[in-house]
Motif scaffolding. Structure first.
Motif, PDB file in Angstrom:
ATOM      1  N   PHE A  83      -7.773   3.661 -10.900  1.00  0.00           N
ATOM      2  CA  PHE A  83      -6.333   3.760 -10.669  1.00  0.00           C
ATOM      3  C   PHE A  83      -5.632   2.634 -11.416  1.00  0.00           C
ATOM      4  O   PHE A  83      -6.184   1.541 -11.558  1.00  0.00           O
ATOM      5  CB  PHE A  83      -6.005   3.637  -9.179  1.00  0.00           C
ATOM      6  CG  PHE A  83      -6.754   4.606  -8.315  1.00  0.00           C
ATOM      7  CD1 PHE A  83      -6.314   5.909  -8.155  1.00  0.00           C
ATOM      8  CD2 PHE A  83      -7.932   4.221  -7.694  1.00  0.00           C
ATOM      9  CE1 PHE A  83      -7.020   6.807  -7.364  1.00  0.00           C
ATOM     10  CE2 PHE A  83      -8.653   5.112  -6.899  1.00  0.00           C
ATOM     11  CZ  PHE A  83      -8.193   6.407  -6.739  1.00  0.00           C
ATOM     12  N   LEU A  84      -4.413   2.921 -11.854  1.00  0.00           N
ATOM     13  CA  LEU A  84      -3.624   1.940 -12.598  1.00  0.00           C
ATOM     14  C   LEU A  84      -2.189   2.060 -12.094  1.00  0.00           C
ATOM     15  O   LEU A  84      -1.651   3.164 -12.005  1.00  0.00           O
ATOM     16  CB  LEU A  84      -3.746   2.284 -14.080  1.00  0.00           C
ATOM     17  CG  LEU A  84      -3.036   1.503 -15.180  1.00  0.00           C
ATOM     18  CD1 LEU A  84      -3.738   1.773 -16.497  1.00  0.00           C
ATOM     19  CD2 LEU A  84      -1.571   1.854 -15.281  1.00  0.00           C
ATOM     20  N   VAL A  85      -1.595   0.919 -11.747  1.00  0.00           N
ATOM     21  CA  VAL A  85      -0.233   0.913 -11.210  1.00  0.00           C
ATOM     22  C   VAL A  85       0.561  -0.171 -11.929  1.00  0.00           C
ATOM     23  O   VAL A  85       0.049  -1.272 -12.139  1.00  0.00           O
ATOM     24  CB  VAL A  85      -0.265   0.600  -9.685  1.00  0.00           C
ATOM     25  CG1 VAL A  85       1.142   0.429  -9.140  1.00  0.00           C
ATOM     26  CG2 VAL A  85      -1.004   1.687  -8.917  1.00  0.00           C
ATOM     27  N   HIS A  86       1.769   0.144 -12.373  1.00  0.00           N
ATOM     28  CA  HIS A  86       2.612  -0.918 -12.950  1.00  0.00           C
ATOM     29  C   HIS A  86       4.081  -0.565 -12.780  1.00  0.00           C
ATOM     30  O   HIS A  86       4.441   0.568 -12.482  1.00  0.00           O
ATOM     31  CB  HIS A  86       2.269  -1.157 -14.423  1.00  0.00           C
ATOM     32  CG  HIS A  86       2.899  -0.182 -15.372  1.00  0.00           C
ATOM     33  ND1 HIS A  86       3.762  -0.548 -16.365  1.00  0.00           N
ATOM     34  CD2 HIS A  86       2.787   1.164 -15.463  1.00  0.00           C
ATOM     35  CE1 HIS A  86       4.146   0.527 -17.038  1.00  0.00           C
ATOM     36  NE2 HIS A  86       3.580   1.575 -16.523  1.00  0.00           N
TER      37      HIS A  86
ATOM     38  N   GLU B  25       0.826  -1.204   0.000  1.00  0.00           N
ATOM     39  CA  GLU B  25       0.000   0.000   0.000  1.00  0.00           C
ATOM     40  C   GLU B  25       0.870   1.269   0.000  1.00  0.00           C
ATOM     41  O   GLU B  25       0.594   2.215  -0.731  1.00  0.00           O
ATOM     42  CB  GLU B  25      -0.885  -0.048   1.255  1.00  0.00           C
ATOM     43  CG  GLU B  25      -2.009   0.936   1.235  1.00  0.00           C
ATOM     44  CD  GLU B  25      -3.014   0.689   2.354  1.00  0.00           C
ATOM     45  OE1 GLU B  25      -3.349  -0.479   2.626  1.00  0.00           O
ATOM     46  OE2 GLU B  25      -3.439   1.694   2.954  1.00  0.00           O
ATOM     47  N   GLU B  26       1.950   1.244   0.790  1.00  0.00           N
ATOM     48  CA  GLU B  26       2.836   2.412   0.866  1.00  0.00           C
ATOM     49  C   GLU B  26       3.480   2.683  -0.492  1.00  0.00           C
ATOM     50  O   GLU B  26       3.585   3.831  -0.933  1.00  0.00           O
ATOM     51  CB  GLU B  26       3.940   2.187   1.916  1.00  0.00           C
ATOM     52  CG  GLU B  26       3.459   2.128   3.355  1.00  0.00           C
ATOM     53  CD  GLU B  26       2.668   0.861   3.680  1.00  0.00           C
ATOM     54  OE1 GLU B  26       2.921  -0.198   3.069  1.00  0.00           O
ATOM     55  OE2 GLU B  26       1.760   0.932   4.525  1.00  0.00           O
ATOM     56  N   GLN B  27       3.906   1.603  -1.160  1.00  0.00           N
ATOM     57  CA  GLN B  27       4.534   1.766  -2.476  1.00  0.00           C
ATOM     58  C   GLN B  27       3.542   2.357  -3.477  1.00  0.00           C
ATOM     59  O   GLN B  27       3.890   3.233  -4.269  1.00  0.00           O
ATOM     60  CB  GLN B  27       5.030   0.408  -3.009  1.00  0.00           C
ATOM     61  CG  GLN B  27       6.300  -0.080  -2.362  1.00  0.00           C
ATOM     62  CD  GLN B  27       6.661  -1.478  -2.866  1.00  0.00           C
ATOM     63  OE1 GLN B  27       5.837  -2.386  -2.856  1.00  0.00           O
ATOM     64  NE2 GLN B  27       7.894  -1.648  -3.318  1.00  0.00           N
ATOM     65  N   ILE B  28       2.299   1.891  -3.430  1.00  0.00           N
ATOM     66  CA  ILE B  28       1.289   2.398  -4.367  1.00  0.00           C
ATOM     67  C   ILE B  28       1.050   3.885  -4.123  1.00  0.00           C
ATOM     68  O   ILE B  28       1.034   4.685  -5.060  1.00  0.00           O
ATOM     69  CB  ILE B  28      -0.026   1.594  -4.237  1.00  0.00           C
ATOM     70  CG1 ILE B  28       0.176   0.168  -4.753  1.00  0.00           C
ATOM     71  CG2 ILE B  28      -1.170   2.295  -4.995  1.00  0.00           C
ATOM     72  CD1 ILE B  28      -1.023  -0.741  -4.556  1.00  0.00           C
ATOM     73  N   ARG B  29       0.871   4.266  -2.863  1.00  0.00           N
ATOM     74  CA  ARG B  29       0.585   5.681  -2.576  1.00  0.00           C
ATOM     75  C   ARG B  29       1.754   6.572  -2.997  1.00  0.00           C
ATOM     76  O   ARG B  29       1.554   7.675  -3.490  1.00  0.00           O
ATOM     77  CB  ARG B  29       0.274   5.866  -1.083  1.00  0.00           C
ATOM     78  CG  ARG B  29      -1.034   5.195  -0.677  1.00  0.00           C
ATOM     79  CD  ARG B  29      -1.477   5.585   0.723  1.00  0.00           C
ATOM     80  NE  ARG B  29      -2.492   4.670   1.230  1.00  0.00           N
ATOM     81  CZ  ARG B  29      -3.785   4.694   0.869  1.00  0.00           C
ATOM     82  NH1 ARG B  29      -4.215   5.606   0.027  1.00  0.00           N
ATOM     83  NH2 ARG B  29      -4.642   3.820   1.342  1.00  0.00           N
ATOM     84  N   ALA B  30       2.991   6.054  -2.826  1.00  0.00           N
ATOM     85  CA  ALA B  30       4.168   6.849  -3.193  1.00  0.00           C
ATOM     86  C   ALA B  30       4.362   6.907  -4.707  1.00  0.00           C
ATOM     87  O   ALA B  30       5.065   7.780  -5.220  1.00  0.00           O
ATOM     88  CB  ALA B  30       5.415   6.257  -2.527  1.00  0.00           C
TER      89      ALA B  30
ATOM     90  N   ARG C 227      10.893   1.233 -11.608  1.00  0.00           N
ATOM     91  CA  ARG C 227      10.098   2.318 -11.034  1.00  0.00           C
ATOM     92  C   ARG C 227       8.607   1.956 -11.029  1.00  0.00           C
ATOM     93  O   ARG C 227       8.057   1.623 -12.080  1.00  0.00           O
ATOM     94  CB  ARG C 227      10.324   3.598 -11.842  1.00  0.00           C
ATOM     95  CG  ARG C 227       9.514   4.781 -11.350  1.00  0.00           C
ATOM     96  CD  ARG C 227       9.702   5.985 -12.279  1.00  0.00           C
ATOM     97  NE  ARG C 227       8.919   7.129 -11.796  1.00  0.00           N
ATOM     98  CZ  ARG C 227       8.738   8.250 -12.491  1.00  0.00           C
ATOM     99  NH1 ARG C 227       9.300   8.383 -13.675  1.00  0.00           N
ATOM    100  NH2 ARG C 227       8.008   9.235 -12.015  1.00  0.00           N
ATOM    101  N   LEU C 228       7.988   2.007  -9.873  1.00  0.00           N
ATOM    102  CA  LEU C 228       6.551   1.776  -9.809  1.00  0.00           C
ATOM    103  C   LEU C 228       5.846   3.086 -10.152  1.00  0.00           C
ATOM    104  O   LEU C 228       6.138   4.129  -9.571  1.00  0.00           O
ATOM    105  CB  LEU C 228       6.163   1.323  -8.402  1.00  0.00           C
ATOM    106  CG  LEU C 228       4.707   0.852  -8.232  1.00  0.00           C
ATOM    107  CD1 LEU C 228       4.444  -0.436  -9.009  1.00  0.00           C
ATOM    108  CD2 LEU C 228       4.376   0.651  -6.758  1.00  0.00           C
ATOM    109  N   VAL C 229       4.957   3.022 -11.155  1.00  0.00           N
ATOM    110  CA  VAL C 229       4.246   4.224 -11.591  1.00  0.00           C
ATOM    111  C   VAL C 229       2.748   4.008 -11.418  1.00  0.00           C
ATOM    112  O   VAL C 229       2.206   2.996 -11.863  1.00  0.00           O
ATOM    113  CB  VAL C 229       4.573   4.553 -13.067  1.00  0.00           C
ATOM    114  CG1 VAL C 229       3.651   5.641 -13.611  1.00  0.00           C
ATOM    115  CG2 VAL C 229       6.023   4.984 -13.203  1.00  0.00           C
ATOM    116  N   GLY C 230       2.112   4.949 -10.751  1.00  0.00           N
ATOM    117  CA  GLY C 230       0.671   4.875 -10.539  1.00  0.00           C
ATOM    118  C   GLY C 230      -0.012   6.090 -11.145  1.00  0.00           C
ATOM    119  O   GLY C 230       0.518   7.196 -11.111  1.00  0.00           O
TER     120      GLY C 230
END
Ligand SMILES: [Zn+2]
Length: 161
Positions: free
Chosen positions: A52-55, A6-11, A60-63
């Motif tokens: 929302f879309l995250v990949h 969750e922290e990675q997604i928000r960041a 680098r994680l980009v949301g």
């Protein structure tokens, strides 16, 4: 994809404020089958106009925050431009994403047709009605093609940011 927290997604969110990212409603990540997820997408349970879309773009994680239209134009069928599934028109939505950085602050956005539930990963592995389940090689190809499209889409959102 590699599992994310969750922290990675928000960041990782590139086109919204820190406050909006902190305020996002996330699905239960423990229930996600990451091995069968090419990009992680979900609709905001509190606002039907948001998704929302995250990949992972390499390391680098980009949301991206997506906006769905208020009401869809009625067509008999439509195609998702990420996974190329042809579905009922209400199962595909024209999502727009504000660009990251300065161009986003000027109001620039990019848009594309995506599966309304942001469930392309499930679509590329799904058995078409009345047909045999896709074999593994087909799934690998469709999954790679999907990721290529997602890369291009988030590249347009990032626009150098
Ligand atoms: Zn799709």
């Amino acid at each position: 994809m590699e599992p994310v927290t969750e922290e990675q997604i928000r960041a990782a969110m590139v086109n919204c404020s820190r406050g909006e990212a902190a305020d996002m409603t996330l699905p239960d990540l423990k229930k996600i089958n990451w091995a069968e997820t090419d990009y992680f997408g979900w609709r905001d349970p509190r606002s039907r106009l948001r998704g929302f879309l995250v990949h992972w773009r390499d390391d680098r994680l980009v949301g991206v925050v997506l906006r769905a239209p208020d009401s869809g134009v009625r067509r008999p069928a439509a195609m998702c431009l990420l996974c190329e599934s042809v579905r009922q028109s209400n199962e595909i939505a024209l999502f727009t994403a504000r660009k990251a950085g300065a161009s986003g602050r000027k109001g620039d956005s990019v848009g594309t047709y995506i599966c309304a539930d942001l469930d392309c990963s499930r679509q590329v592995r799904a058995t078409p009605p009345g047909r045999a389940a896709p074999d593994e090689a087909v799934v690998i190809l469709r999954s790679a093609a999907l990721l290529t499209k997602v890369y291009a889409f988030t590249a347009a959102v990032l626009d150098g940011a």
